[in-house]
Design a protein around this motif. Structure first.
Motif, mmCIF file in Angstrom:
data_model
loop_
_atom_site.group_PDB
_atom_site.id
_atom_site.type_symbol
_atom_site.label_atom_id
_atom_site.label_comp_id
_atom_site.label_asym_id
_atom_site.label_seq_id
_atom_site.Cartn_x
_atom_site.Cartn_y
_atom_site.Cartn_z
ATOM 1 N N ARG A 280 0.204 -7.689 9.195
ATOM 2 C CA ARG A 280 0.713 -8.779 8.171
ATOM 3 C C ARG A 280 2.026 -8.626 8.020
ATOM 4 N NH1 ARG A 280 -4.334 -9.062 3.986
ATOM 5 N NH2 ARG A 280 -6.275 -8.677 5.326
ATOM 6 N N LYS A 281 2.697 -7.523 8.427
ATOM 7 C CA LYS A 281 4.227 -7.388 8.113
ATOM 8 C C LYS A 281 4.447 -7.328 6.364
ATOM 9 C CE LYS A 281 5.457 -9.554 12.667
ATOM 10 N NZ LYS A 281 5.079 -8.260 13.240
ATOM 11 N N LEU A 282 3.632 -6.682 5.869
ATOM 12 C CA LEU A 282 3.812 -6.408 4.510
ATOM 13 C C LEU A 282 4.663 -5.277 4.315
ATOM 14 C CD1 LEU A 282 0.232 -6.801 2.859
ATOM 15 C CD2 LEU A 282 2.049 -8.383 2.713
ATOM 16 N N PRO A 283 5.547 -5.133 3.078
ATOM 17 C CA PRO A 283 6.411 -3.941 2.956
ATOM 18 C C PRO A 283 5.659 -2.436 3.182
ATOM 19 C CG PRO A 283 6.580 -5.519 1.199
ATOM 20 C CD PRO A 283 5.588 -6.322 1.985
ATOM 21 N N VAL A 284 6.461 -1.704 3.398
ATOM 22 C CA VAL A 284 5.915 -0.237 3.725
ATOM 23 C C VAL A 284 5.263 0.261 2.519
ATOM 24 C CG1 VAL A 284 6.547 1.999 4.501
ATOM 25 C CG2 VAL A 284 7.739 0.054 5.677
ATOM 26 N N PRO A 285 3.915 0.631 2.677
ATOM 27 C CA PRO A 285 3.336 1.001 1.640
ATOM 28 C C PRO A 285 3.608 2.468 1.288
ATOM 29 C CG PRO A 285 1.789 1.158 3.441
ATOM 30 C CD PRO A 285 3.161 0.442 3.940
ATOM 31 N N LYS A 286 3.302 3.001 0.043
ATOM 32 C CA LYS A 286 3.533 4.728 -0.181
ATOM 33 C C LYS A 286 2.166 4.992 -0.380
ATOM 34 C CE LYS A 286 8.309 4.467 -1.581
ATOM 35 N NZ LYS A 286 9.410 4.803 -2.743
ATOM 36 N N ILE A 287 1.707 6.133 0.025
ATOM 37 C CA ILE A 287 0.642 6.836 -0.049
ATOM 38 C C ILE A 287 0.919 8.281 -0.502
ATOM 39 C CG2 ILE A 287 -1.727 7.795 0.919
ATOM 40 C CD1 ILE A 287 -1.488 5.512 3.176
ATOM 41 N N TYR A 288 0.505 8.663 -1.943
ATOM 42 C CA TYR A 288 0.894 9.711 -2.539
ATOM 43 C C TYR A 288 -0.360 10.734 -2.697
ATOM 44 C CZ TYR A 288 4.794 7.275 -4.310
ATOM 45 O OH TYR A 288 5.897 6.395 -4.598
ATOM 46 N N LEU A 289 -0.176 11.926 -2.223
ATOM 47 C CA LEU A 289 -1.348 13.036 -1.924
ATOM 48 C C LEU A 289 -0.994 14.364 -2.022
ATOM 49 C CD1 LEU A 289 -1.826 12.913 1.881
ATOM 50 C CD2 LEU A 289 0.331 12.285 0.814
ATOM 51 N N PRO A 290 -2.058 15.219 -2.460
ATOM 52 C CA PRO A 290 -1.610 16.414 -2.298
ATOM 53 C C PRO A 290 -0.745 16.914 -1.364
ATOM 54 C CG PRO A 290 -4.058 16.368 -2.799
ATOM 55 C CD PRO A 290 -3.561 14.766 -2.193
ATOM 56 N N LYS A 291 0.021 17.858 -1.632
ATOM 57 C CA LYS A 291 1.169 18.281 -0.486
ATOM 58 C C LYS A 291 0.549 18.844 0.651
ATOM 59 C CE LYS A 291 5.898 20.156 -0.053
ATOM 60 N NZ LYS A 291 6.376 18.881 0.030
ATOM 61 N N SER A 292 -0.648 19.768 0.407
ATOM 62 C CA SER A 292 -1.078 20.346 1.684
ATOM 63 C C SER A 292 -1.866 19.500 2.405
ATOM 64 C CB SER A 292 -2.061 21.391 1.231
ATOM 65 O OG SER A 292 -3.182 20.982 0.503
ATOM 66 N N LEU A 293 -2.081 18.028 2.358
ATOM 67 C CA LEU A 293 -2.818 17.083 2.925
ATOM 68 C C LEU A 293 -1.895 16.254 3.947
ATOM 69 C CD1 LEU A 293 -5.649 15.660 0.848
ATOM 70 C CD2 LEU A 293 -5.606 17.416 2.520
ATOM 71 N N GLU A 294 -0.396 16.168 3.259
ATOM 72 C CA GLU A 294 0.438 15.600 4.015
ATOM 73 C C GLU A 294 0.439 15.649 5.590
ATOM 74 O OE1 GLU A 294 5.300 14.422 4.043
ATOM 75 O OE2 GLU A 294 4.316 15.707 2.332
ATOM 76 N N PRO A 295 0.331 16.818 6.117
ATOM 77 C CA PRO A 295 0.819 17.101 7.644
ATOM 78 C C PRO A 295 -0.571 16.441 8.324
ATOM 79 C CG PRO A 295 0.502 19.079 6.533
ATOM 80 C CD PRO A 295 0.756 18.091 5.457
ATOM 81 N N LYS A 296 -1.808 16.685 7.743
ATOM 82 C CA LYS A 296 -2.906 16.476 8.373
ATOM 83 C C LYS A 296 -3.014 14.858 8.288
ATOM 84 C CE LYS A 296 -5.011 20.732 7.205
ATOM 85 N NZ LYS A 296 -5.951 21.559 6.528
ATOM 86 N N MET A 297 -3.006 14.161 7.246
ATOM 87 C CA MET A 297 -2.931 12.845 7.237
ATOM 88 C C MET A 297 -2.121 12.192 8.183
ATOM 89 S SD MET A 297 -4.625 10.365 5.772
ATOM 90 C CE MET A 297 -5.591 11.039 4.409
ATOM 91 N N SER A 298 -0.858 12.694 8.313
ATOM 92 C CA SER A 298 0.226 12.155 9.215
ATOM 93 C C SER A 298 -0.507 12.163 10.527
ATOM 94 C CB SER A 298 1.507 12.886 9.172
ATOM 95 O OG SER A 298 2.277 12.380 10.043
ATOM 96 N N GLN A 299 -1.347 13.379 10.833
ATOM 97 C CA GLN A 299 -1.611 13.475 12.257
ATOM 98 C C GLN A 299 -2.961 12.373 12.556
ATOM 99 O OE1 GLN A 299 -3.071 17.356 13.003
ATOM 100 N NE2 GLN A 299 -3.375 17.040 15.101
ATOM 101 N N ILE A 300 -3.665 12.230 11.304
ATOM 102 C CA ILE A 300 -4.694 11.135 11.508
ATOM 103 C C ILE A 300 -4.357 9.870 11.724
ATOM 104 C CG2 ILE A 300 -6.542 10.037 10.022
ATOM 105 C CD1 ILE A 300 -7.049 12.613 8.649
ATOM 106 N N LEU A 301 -3.119 9.095 11.201
ATOM 107 C CA LEU A 301 -2.668 8.091 11.251
ATOM 108 C C LEU A 301 -1.919 7.857 12.370
ATOM 109 C CD1 LEU A 301 -1.388 7.325 7.384
ATOM 110 C CD2 LEU A 301 -3.277 6.631 8.515
ATOM 111 N N LYS A 302 -1.338 8.986 13.216
ATOM 112 C CA LYS A 302 -0.742 8.979 14.235
ATOM 113 C C LYS A 302 -1.573 8.814 15.279
ATOM 114 C CE LYS A 302 2.433 11.460 17.526
ATOM 115 N NZ LYS A 302 2.946 12.950 17.616
ATOM 116 N N LEU A 303 -2.921 9.264 15.275
ATOM 117 C CA LEU A 303 -3.867 9.238 16.330
ATOM 118 C C LEU A 303 -4.356 7.712 16.306
ATOM 119 C CD1 LEU A 303 -5.784 12.662 15.952
ATOM 120 C CD2 LEU A 303 -4.373 11.713 17.876
ATOM 121 N N TYR A 304 -4.629 7.082 14.752
ATOM 122 C CA TYR A 304 -5.139 5.786 14.812
ATOM 123 C C TYR A 304 -4.025 4.821 15.384
ATOM 124 C CZ TYR A 304 -9.447 6.256 12.296
ATOM 125 O OH TYR A 304 -10.916 6.342 11.991
ATOM 126 N N SER A 305 -2.812 5.056 15.210
ATOM 127 C CA SER A 305 -2.069 4.299 15.755
ATOM 128 C C SER A 305 -1.920 4.047 17.392
ATOM 129 C CB SER A 305 -0.523 4.957 15.184
ATOM 130 O OG SER A 305 0.710 3.951 16.098
#
Length: 279
Positions: A72-97
């Motif tokens: 929908r070309k909406l502004p970039v969202p921010k997702i705040y999360l526990p620091k230890s989860l950041e690399p794993k969530m990044s990997q998940i979103l990369k795979l979905y992309s």
């Protein structure tokens, strides 16, 4: 899908929270949601997610959320999360992309406990360590005001004006905990955190309510039992306590009956269930 709502002194919340199924609680006026464990296309415009932990009933909607905002070309969202989860969530979103064949545009922000993050003028939040089976954190949102510094209260208006002309600030920031969200946690999250106990509004996980699952079983799985809330009722200084995340072992009618029978007088006028209407 019917959703629950809660309003206190002009601050509104809406969403749904069912243990093991889905949890997402939205604050439209401050443009954020606590967790995103169910998919609701009507809420894609909300610009921030404050994620407590990665169990799917709290996080499964995130890839959809990021994908839809990108489409929908909406502004970039921010997702705040526990620091230890950041690399794993990044990997998940990369795979979905990669699966979808286009770039996911979002900002993942892993936070250390106690880090201040501004929401908008007059509001900020901090994450606090919670006590679950996996890396997790709850959040407290603060409301701020400017107050005349104590050492300036004896000055008259002309003296204050003269000091301001010299570049001095006569005020200081005063912050008040407005709303806390526990995520999934043992009751220590409340007992060991003064700002959580003093928040005007507390969204408190309470998964089990009776002998279907006793206190020891609740604690084994990193959850809170209603009997613990009753036992520690005097610790809660909140003006409003909203119980979330009930196990699906209970019907909505049963939850209301148990709450009515077991709630102590000290909490009776302050505690409620976050349930859809007409239940």
């Amino acid at each position: 899908m019917l959703t629950a709502s809660f309003e206190y002194k002009g601050t509104k919340f809406e969403g749904l929270s069912e243990g093991g199924i889905r949890t997402s609680i939205i604050c439209p006026s401050l443009d954020f949601m606590f967790d995103f464990g169910f998919i609701n296309p009507d809420k894609i415009h909300i610009g921030r997610i404050l994620l407590s932990h990665a169990h799917l009933d709290h996080s499964c909607g995130i890839p959809y959320y990021v994908s839809q905002r990108s489409l929908r070309k909406l502004p970039v969202p921010k997702i705040y999360l526990p620091k230890s989860l950041e690399p794993k969530m990044s990997q998940i979103l990369k795979l979905y992309s990669e699966i979808e064949g286009f770039d996911y545009d979002c900002e993942l922000v892993g936070l250390e406990f106690g880090t201040r993050v501004d929401l908008k003028p007059g509001y900020f939040f901090k994450p606090w360590e919670s006590f679950h089976r996996v890396p997790s954190q709850g959040y407290t949102v603060y409301e701020t005001k400017r107050k005349l510094k104590k050492e300036w209260t004896s000055l008259n208006s002309e003296e204050i004006r003269n000091k301001k002309d010299l570049g001095e600030d006569p005020t200081e920031e005063i912050s008040v905990p407005l709303v806390s969200f526990s995520g999934d946690t043992k009751i220590e999250y409340v007992l060991e955190n003064e700002d959580v106990r003093k928040s005007k509004i507390l969204f408190m996980e309470c998964t089990y309510y009776c002998e279907k699952r006793d206190v020891s079983r609740a604690r084994e799985w990193g959850h809170t039992h209603f009997d613990e809330i009753v036992e520690h009722a005097s610790a809660f200084e909140n003006e409003a306590i909203v119980l979330i995340h009930p196990s699906k072992r209970y019907s909505y009618r049963e939850l209301n009956d148990i709450l009515r029978k077991k709630v102590p007088p000290i909490l009776k006028d302050r505690i409620s269930l976050f349930l859809p209407p007409k239940t």
